[in-house]
Enzyme design. Sequence first.
Site, PDB file in Angstrom:
ATOM      1  CE  LYS A   1      35.585  46.937  27.515  1.00 27.46           C
ATOM      2  NZ  LYS A   1      36.080  45.722  28.156  1.00 27.46           N
TER       3      LYS A   1
ATOM      4  CD  GLN B   1      38.658  43.353  26.862  1.00 30.70           C
ATOM      5  OE1 GLN B   1      38.512  44.546  27.127  1.00 30.70           O
ATOM      6  NE2 GLN B   1      37.630  42.542  26.722  1.00 30.70           N
TER       7      GLN B   1
ATOM      8  CG  ASP C   1      36.119  45.269  34.120  1.00 25.89           C
ATOM      9  OD1 ASP C   1      35.131  45.846  33.625  1.00 25.89           O
ATOM     10  OD2 ASP C   1      36.916  44.589  33.456  1.00 25.89           O
TER      11      ASP C   1
END
Length: 291
Positions: free
Chosen positions: A52, A96, A119
């Site tokens: 990422k 994460q 997200d």
Amino acid sequence: MKIIDGRQISDAKRAQIKELTAKIKSETGKTPGLATILVGEDPASKVYIGSKIKACENAAIKSFHFALAANASKDEILSLIKSLNSNAEADGILLQLPLPDNSFAQECINAISPLKDVDGLHPFNAGLLNLSKNWDELIEKNALLSCTPAGIIHLLKASSIAIEGKTAVVIGRSNLVGKPISMMLLANNATVIMAHSKTKNLKELSKSADILIAAAGKPRFINKEYIKNGAAVIDVGINRVGGKLCGDVDFDDVKDMDISITPVPGGVGPMTITMLLENTLKAFKNRDRSA
Ligand code: NAD
């Protein structure tokens, strides 16, 4: 069999994102930024976060990484999120998952400002998706959509696979993939069937699919008995068997069928990170507008 090449489609989208970042920079003097948080040392999570960060670099998006120890308390994570919520340089915040102690993951997600929730997992953004009238409305609202399912919609559209009026069967009902992809397919006017571990007649249902989304996380369990000729098959599963990656679809078994299919690796995976980059730019624009 026609391969839906996730890498190629993703590369084209990332090139557009890079151009857009440069345009934002030249028009506003600002660079969109993404804050990434990794708790603990899980090797797979480290690889994902690394990809990422690299993708941000390649798209000229600023990234700021925060590594917390595996035994970091819920309060430590919440306090970092709180400080990033008011950090003007962080347009997006990515936590994460899974956390070493995943029991408070949702509480941490809920603490992320919905405007920075790249997200798309905050209840506000999940709710926005569920309440949307249609896809166009979501695009107009610049909604932060959950990355993997948004990437799947992009793969289908970029491959000119019609969604409207089609029967879509989604195998899996997680908050991360199954539920949001079902809502996104619905927003695109598909007739959606959601299947899960308690579904009785899975083979029969999945064989009715024009679009089959396999997101159960069970290695190679979808074979040709589950798929009709002409279907588009999106294999979301990432399973490690004997040191090698494979999807939920038994690729060898279905390779002679007249279907379109995403490979694993090289299908859905690359799109997930691409949509994270897109969401970071959306978050930049939304905050700019709301400032
Ligand atoms: P999950 O474990 O949270 O959910 C799995 C779902 O599958 C559950 O809803 C369960 O009811 C259903 N299921 C399990 N066994 C089944 C069966 N035999 N028949 C029908 N349904 C069944 O998993 P998840 O987070 O949704 O992820 C699913 C898979 O997708 C995993 O392999 C994961 O690694 C992968 N994944 C890939 C990406 C990507 O970027 N490519 C992103 C997220 C998840």
